[in-house]
Design a protein around this motif. Structure first.
Motif, short mmCIF file in Angstrom:
data_model
loop_
_atom_site.label_atom_id
_atom_site.label_comp_id
_atom_site.label_asym_id
_atom_site.label_seq_id
_atom_site.Cartn_x
_atom_site.Cartn_y
_atom_site.Cartn_z
N UNK A 163 34.25 32.74 100.01
CA UNK A 163 34.57 32.71 101.65
C UNK A 163 33.43 32.31 102.49
N UNK A 164 32.57 33.12 102.22
CA UNK A 164 31.12 33.30 102.82
C UNK A 164 30.56 31.92 102.72
N UNK A 165 30.57 31.08 101.41
CA UNK A 165 29.87 29.73 101.35
C UNK A 165 30.64 28.85 102.48
N UNK A 166 31.82 28.93 102.47
CA UNK A 166 32.64 28.18 103.44
C UNK A 166 32.24 28.11 104.95
N UNK A 167 31.97 29.35 105.29
CA UNK A 167 31.56 29.90 106.86
C UNK A 167 30.24 30.23 107.17
N UNK A 168 29.40 30.56 106.30
CA UNK A 168 28.24 31.21 106.63
C UNK A 168 27.06 30.24 106.31
N UNK A 169 26.05 30.47 107.25
CA UNK A 169 24.85 29.72 106.92
C UNK A 169 23.99 30.19 105.79
N UNK A 170 24.29 31.34 105.33
CA UNK A 170 23.42 31.94 104.40
C UNK A 170 24.31 32.72 103.38
N UNK A 171 25.24 32.23 102.52
CA UNK A 171 26.23 32.91 101.78
C UNK A 171 25.45 33.98 100.80
N UNK A 172 24.29 33.67 100.38
CA UNK A 172 23.74 34.72 99.56
C UNK A 172 23.52 35.98 100.17
N UNK A 173 23.42 36.08 101.40
CA UNK A 173 23.23 37.29 102.27
C UNK A 173 24.62 38.11 102.05
N UNK A 174 25.66 37.41 102.12
CA UNK A 174 26.84 38.13 101.87
C UNK A 174 27.16 38.77 100.48
N UNK A 175 26.46 38.14 99.50
CA UNK A 175 26.55 38.77 98.13
C UNK A 175 25.90 40.04 98.03
N UNK A 176 24.80 40.04 98.95
CA UNK A 176 24.02 41.51 98.93
C UNK A 176 24.82 42.32 99.96
N UNK A 177 25.59 41.97 101.24
CA UNK A 177 26.31 42.87 101.68
C UNK A 177 27.36 43.34 100.99
N UNK A 178 28.01 42.64 100.01
CA UNK A 178 29.10 43.12 99.16
C UNK A 178 28.49 44.21 98.15
N UNK A 179 27.35 43.84 97.55
CA UNK A 179 26.88 45.05 96.73
C UNK A 179 26.59 46.12 97.45
N UNK A 180 25.96 45.85 98.79
CA UNK A 180 25.55 47.36 99.58
C UNK A 180 26.83 47.92 100.04
N UNK A 181 27.89 47.30 100.10
CA UNK A 181 29.03 48.21 100.61
C UNK A 181 29.57 48.89 99.04
N UNK A 182 29.51 48.35 98.02
CA UNK A 182 30.02 48.89 96.74
C UNK A 182 28.98 50.36 96.39
N UNK A 183 27.74 50.07 96.77
CA UNK A 183 27.02 51.04 96.28
C UNK A 183 26.68 52.46 97.41
N UNK A 184 27.43 52.15 98.67
CA UNK A 184 27.38 53.26 99.72
C UNK A 184 28.19 54.37 99.53
N UNK A 185 27.40 55.56 100.04
CA UNK A 185 28.11 56.74 99.66
C UNK A 185 29.52 56.65 100.17
N UNK A 186 30.47 57.66 99.71
CA UNK A 186 31.73 57.55 100.22
C UNK A 186 31.77 58.65 101.48
N UNK A 187 32.97 58.94 101.85
CA UNK A 187 33.24 59.69 103.29
C UNK A 187 32.57 61.21 103.32
N UNK A 188 32.76 61.79 102.16
CA UNK A 188 32.11 63.30 101.85
C UNK A 188 30.73 63.10 102.03
N UNK A 189 30.15 62.16 101.24
CA UNK A 189 28.70 62.16 100.98
C UNK A 189 27.82 61.83 102.07
#
Length: 231
Positions: free
Chosen positions: A173-199
């Motif tokens: 989806x990012x490839x279709x609308x963004x000027x830098x789709x690779x940035x959104x791969x990083x953003x997805x990875x950063x979301x997955x690695x981020x602490x949960x609510x209590x942390x």
């Protein structure tokens, strides 16, 4: 085009956001299926800015998130370390005092702001603890922090579907609308690695914030954390 790595070197992250600035808000609306606007509204409600108050909007990007605070009559300072984002924001809202600044070394005096807020930017800071301490430093006694950030869905089956969306559906989806789709791969990875609510709540308390609480949005895809600086 630059893609940051998960060690979040500041120059890499800033350069990456410089490269997506022009279409950043549009891309977020598409990737979030329109939910990004709802999340901004809920953050604005939590901030509850009033006329005459001083609000620091950190990681403000193009300052889209700052507009609701300005509309209340509060004095809002949009701050970001991506000069590309700030330039784009200045084109759209030349009357706002957009300011370049690093979350770990903010260019403000102690005890300045009634509210400090950061939406979807804290996880891109290299040193989360340092950023939370800096936010505490520049907040007036009795003032508050409001953090809107991606988090962990609370229902396990949905959490699995969500993780699959992030890593499989988001990049094309990012490839279709963004000027830098690779940035959104990083953003997805950063979301997955981020602490949960209590942390994240624990990190806020460690930085000195009191009365720490959070509220889930969209089933925990996003969480709004709040804290208060002691009088």
């Amino acid at each position: 085009m630059t893609r940051a790595s998960l060690d979040k070197q500041p120059h890499e992250v800033a350069s990456m956001f410089d490269g997506v600035a022009e279409k950043y808000d549009l891309t977020n609306d598409v990737l979030s299926l329109g939910q990004a606007r709802l999340w901004r509204k809920e953050a604005a409600k939590a901030v509850a800015a009033r006329p005459g108050q001083k609000v620091l909007d950190l990681a403000a990007g193009t300052a889209t998130s700052s507009l609701p605070y300005a509309a209340t009559g509060a004095y809002v300072v949009p701050c970001d370390f991506s000069l590309g984002m700030l330039r784009e924001g200045k084109k759209r809202n030349p009357w706002l005092p957009l300011t370049a600044g690093d979350a770990t070394r903010l260019p403000f005096k102690d005890d300045v702001f009634d509210t400090v807020t950061i939406s979807f930017g804290l996880r891109n800071v290299q040193d989360t603890d340092a950023a939370l301490r800096e936010l505490y430093r520049v907040t007036k006694p009795g003032g508050q922090v409001v953090i809107s950030e991606f988090s962990q869905p609370t229902w396990a089956p949905f959490r699995t579907v969500y993780t699959e969306y992030l890593m499989r559906a988001l990049p094309p989806v990012a490839r279709a609308v963004s000027s830098n789709p690779d940035a959104y791969v990083y953003l997805a990875e950063s979301i997955r690695e981020w602490p949960d609510q209590p942390a994240l709540a624990e990190l806020l308390q460690k930085a000195g914030w009191g009365k720490v609480a959070w509220r889930n949005l969209s089933g925990g895809i996003v969480a709004l954390h709040r804290g208060v600086k002691a009088q």
